[in-house]
Write an enzyme that holds these catalytic residues in place. Sequence first.
Site, mmCIF file in Angstrom:
data_model
loop_
_atom_site.group_PDB
_atom_site.id
_atom_site.type_symbol
_atom_site.label_atom_id
_atom_site.label_comp_id
_atom_site.label_asym_id
_atom_site.label_seq_id
_atom_site.Cartn_x
_atom_site.Cartn_y
_atom_site.Cartn_z
ATOM 1 N N ASP A 476 0.831 -1.214 0.000
ATOM 2 C CA ASP A 476 0.000 0.000 0.000
ATOM 3 C C ASP A 476 0.859 1.255 0.000
ATOM 4 O O ASP A 476 2.070 1.206 0.275
ATOM 5 C CB ASP A 476 -0.904 -0.039 1.246
ATOM 6 C CG ASP A 476 -2.262 0.603 1.001
ATOM 7 O OD1 ASP A 476 -2.367 1.436 0.084
ATOM 8 O OD2 ASP A 476 -3.204 0.266 1.733
ATOM 9 N N ASP A 546 -10.809 2.017 -3.122
ATOM 10 C CA ASP A 546 -11.322 1.774 -1.772
ATOM 11 C C ASP A 546 -12.843 1.802 -1.764
ATOM 12 O O ASP A 546 -13.456 1.514 -0.733
ATOM 13 C CB ASP A 546 -10.769 2.810 -0.788
ATOM 14 C CG ASP A 546 -9.436 2.373 -0.210
ATOM 15 O OD1 ASP A 546 -9.035 1.218 -0.440
ATOM 16 O OD2 ASP A 546 -8.790 3.190 0.479
HETATM 17 C C1 GLA Z 1 -5.790 1.727 2.243
HETATM 18 C C2 GLA Z 1 -6.186 0.579 1.343
HETATM 19 C C3 GLA Z 1 -7.245 -0.259 2.018
HETATM 20 C C4 GLA Z 1 -6.732 -0.760 3.342
HETATM 21 C C5 GLA Z 1 -6.291 0.402 4.197
HETATM 22 C C6 GLA Z 1 -5.608 -0.068 5.458
HETATM 23 O O1 GLA Z 1 -6.792 2.660 2.364
HETATM 24 O O2 GLA Z 1 -6.613 1.040 0.111
HETATM 25 O O3 GLA Z 1 -7.613 -1.324 1.183
HETATM 26 O O4 GLA Z 1 -5.652 -1.638 3.112
HETATM 27 O O5 GLA Z 1 -5.386 1.251 3.525
HETATM 28 O O6 GLA Z 1 -5.217 0.984 6.251
#
Ligand code: GLA
Length: 733
Positions: A476, A546
């Site tokens: 990420d 997301d």
């Molecule tokens: C980001 C990712 C999510 C999740 C969060 C965790 O927003 O896109 O899928 O992994 O971080 O903090």
Amino acid sequence: MPIAYQDKTHTFQLDTANTSYIFRVYNDGYLFHEYWGRRLRPVDLTRLFKGCYSSSFNPNWPGAAGGMDSLDLLPAEYPFYGSGDFRSPAVEAAFSDGSRLLNLTYVSHEILPAKPPLPGLPSLDGGDAALEVTLADTATGLTVVLSYTVYEDSDVITRHARIVNTTGEAVRVGRVLSASVDLPGINYDMIGQYGTHSRERQIDRVPLRHGMQAVESRRGASGHHSNPFLVLAAPDAGETAGEVYAAALIYSGNFLAAAEVDANNVTRLQIGLNPFDFSWKLEPGESFASPEAVLTYSAEGLGRMSRNFHRVFQGHLGRVKETKRPGPIVLNSWEATYFDFDEDKLRGIIQSCKGLGIDLFVLDDGWFGHRNDDTTSLGDWFVHRGKLPNGLKPVIDCCHENGMQFGLWLEPEMVSEDSELYRAHPDWVICKPGQPYCKGRNQLVLDLSRPEVVAYLKETIGRLLSENDIAYIKWDMNRNITDQYSLGLPADRQPELLHRYMLGLYDLLEDLTSRFPQVLFEGCSGGGGRFDAGMLYYMPQTWASDDSDAIERLKIQWGTSLIYPPRCMTAHVSAVPNHQLGRVTPLRTRALVAMSASFGYELDPTAFSKEERAEVAEQTAYYHAMGDLVAGGDFFRLVSPFEAKGNGEAEGAAWMFVSPDQSRAFAVYVQRLAVPAGPPRRLRLRGLDPQAVYRIDELGADFGGDELMYAGLALPNQAKDFEALRFTLTKKV
Ligand code: GLA
């Protein structure tokens, strides 16, 4: 021969299966772009350009025969600053005496059987033939090498440029775009993408006007807000017909993709590293290579353009080559638990996956340091003993006992101020000490332009992967880069920071993906904030957004599919009411949308009813049987979720996957908003064998391929919003 050089006219002709790209060495060595479009037989196009290329206020170029031609009016192959061409140059450089004047002319060329590697940067491999054309600045000797590679069967030509400092003194490069093409006419729609967190890759389509128009990123990442690609499409071009030119960049940082239309209605299409906040000092003997641009032309609309990109990426782009096979069906813990879990809770989730057909469990954020929310611990990649007192091993073992592999979330490029890493190395972050700085999601960005930071991450993550049985990493990156200052760079190299960051990141990923080839890396950046071909090279699938709501995902996944193969997007079935929007959609619809990509679930399976468990088991069985079409089939967009016809019809979205031999297919239709007593609707399929007869399982009936494509399939009236239909086709022998 995919690349031919005609001695008499000094013309280069690059041919793919259906296209030709032609340029020429003009008079005193200037490179002149002649043609890009449908395939031509070997041709001399010089007569196309006879006529007036000189007029008032368009300065004549001294090198041209008779001094009558103006580079401001001629179509350039790689325009340079200081030539009298006032349009955007592809290259700019400053010499030690302060001069920025260039006069780049042809020196030599070489046709190669395959492309030479592009060290330090992700790029396509292979190719059917490659060409390098060397240019030099007449006054200083600065060398520019233009590289081209032809991918015949996908109608793709790649380009990049390399500057070699052969001048004997330091040179500062201010701009080095990867490709620049002058196309005749203004009659194009520019298609680009915009978006934001949770609303990525929406589509903009507007007619070109005179002047400059562009999509770009200045965020230190390709970004949620734009994507490194640009399309110029004939106004009548749609999914199945019409002329389309497209350019994409294999790069994950700041980019520029621009169209500039001059008063003579010539459109200059350019793509490359964003010259904004960039310059690069080259000492004598050093060279600088631009990222690779991927160009394709389609005479059969946007559908063919997308399939060209999909084919070349799945055939030649690093680990994307592995996506021709389906990936594992995952269950991700994020929307199931967020930060709130312990070993028992994870065991419960993992055990309840048994019998559901899930292949891999992913432990998302919150497992390390003392992270209980997003304010701490990034950089401390050791287990949170408060939550997992026995470490990762019991969780991994529990996955294996229940027939699943184990995957883990990491955010290696970031650091929290409340972390052991930051306390030990406060100088490792990108910012200027003593000056106020921005935080994003409470975190700072590690300075990957510094070799010691990259070395530390190689060691730390390498150890984590060696010591644990980890089959998958979700990588990420949850903020963009601000405070662009590095303590590791001298004053005159500060404008190199953002590109050096990308080179450091690529070096790190190259190291980890080659040392751990068995690990599947999935990219993520707050969802799809870095969904680009550069990241896909190392991490062949990316969490597309997301926003996990199936109806919002229709647009996000449709937009993403314009360039990236559906198999490269990850999509999960999440709980309802949806956590981002509160929308309630049927489980069937959520699954059909998610399984049109790399499939998974992101919810608490312990909350499933008996009926839901049975439905989920059916969905995973279907994907295990049909996922090879998502991975290796041809993708056809049928009904756009961006269109609202306003004619009384219900709003829908539809697409389909067809096996390469046209023997199997599946199509999905999703109703967005239903209407009462709506007019009857037909769905016309694509990509089938018109002569064949297909069985549609869900309808229990046979149809001709021609009937399905030309007459269509009658859609039943769906009474409710958000319902979805699936059609599974098998060719009868
Ligand atoms: C980001 C990712 C999510 C999740 C969060 C965790 O927003 O896109 O899928 O992994 O971080 O903090």
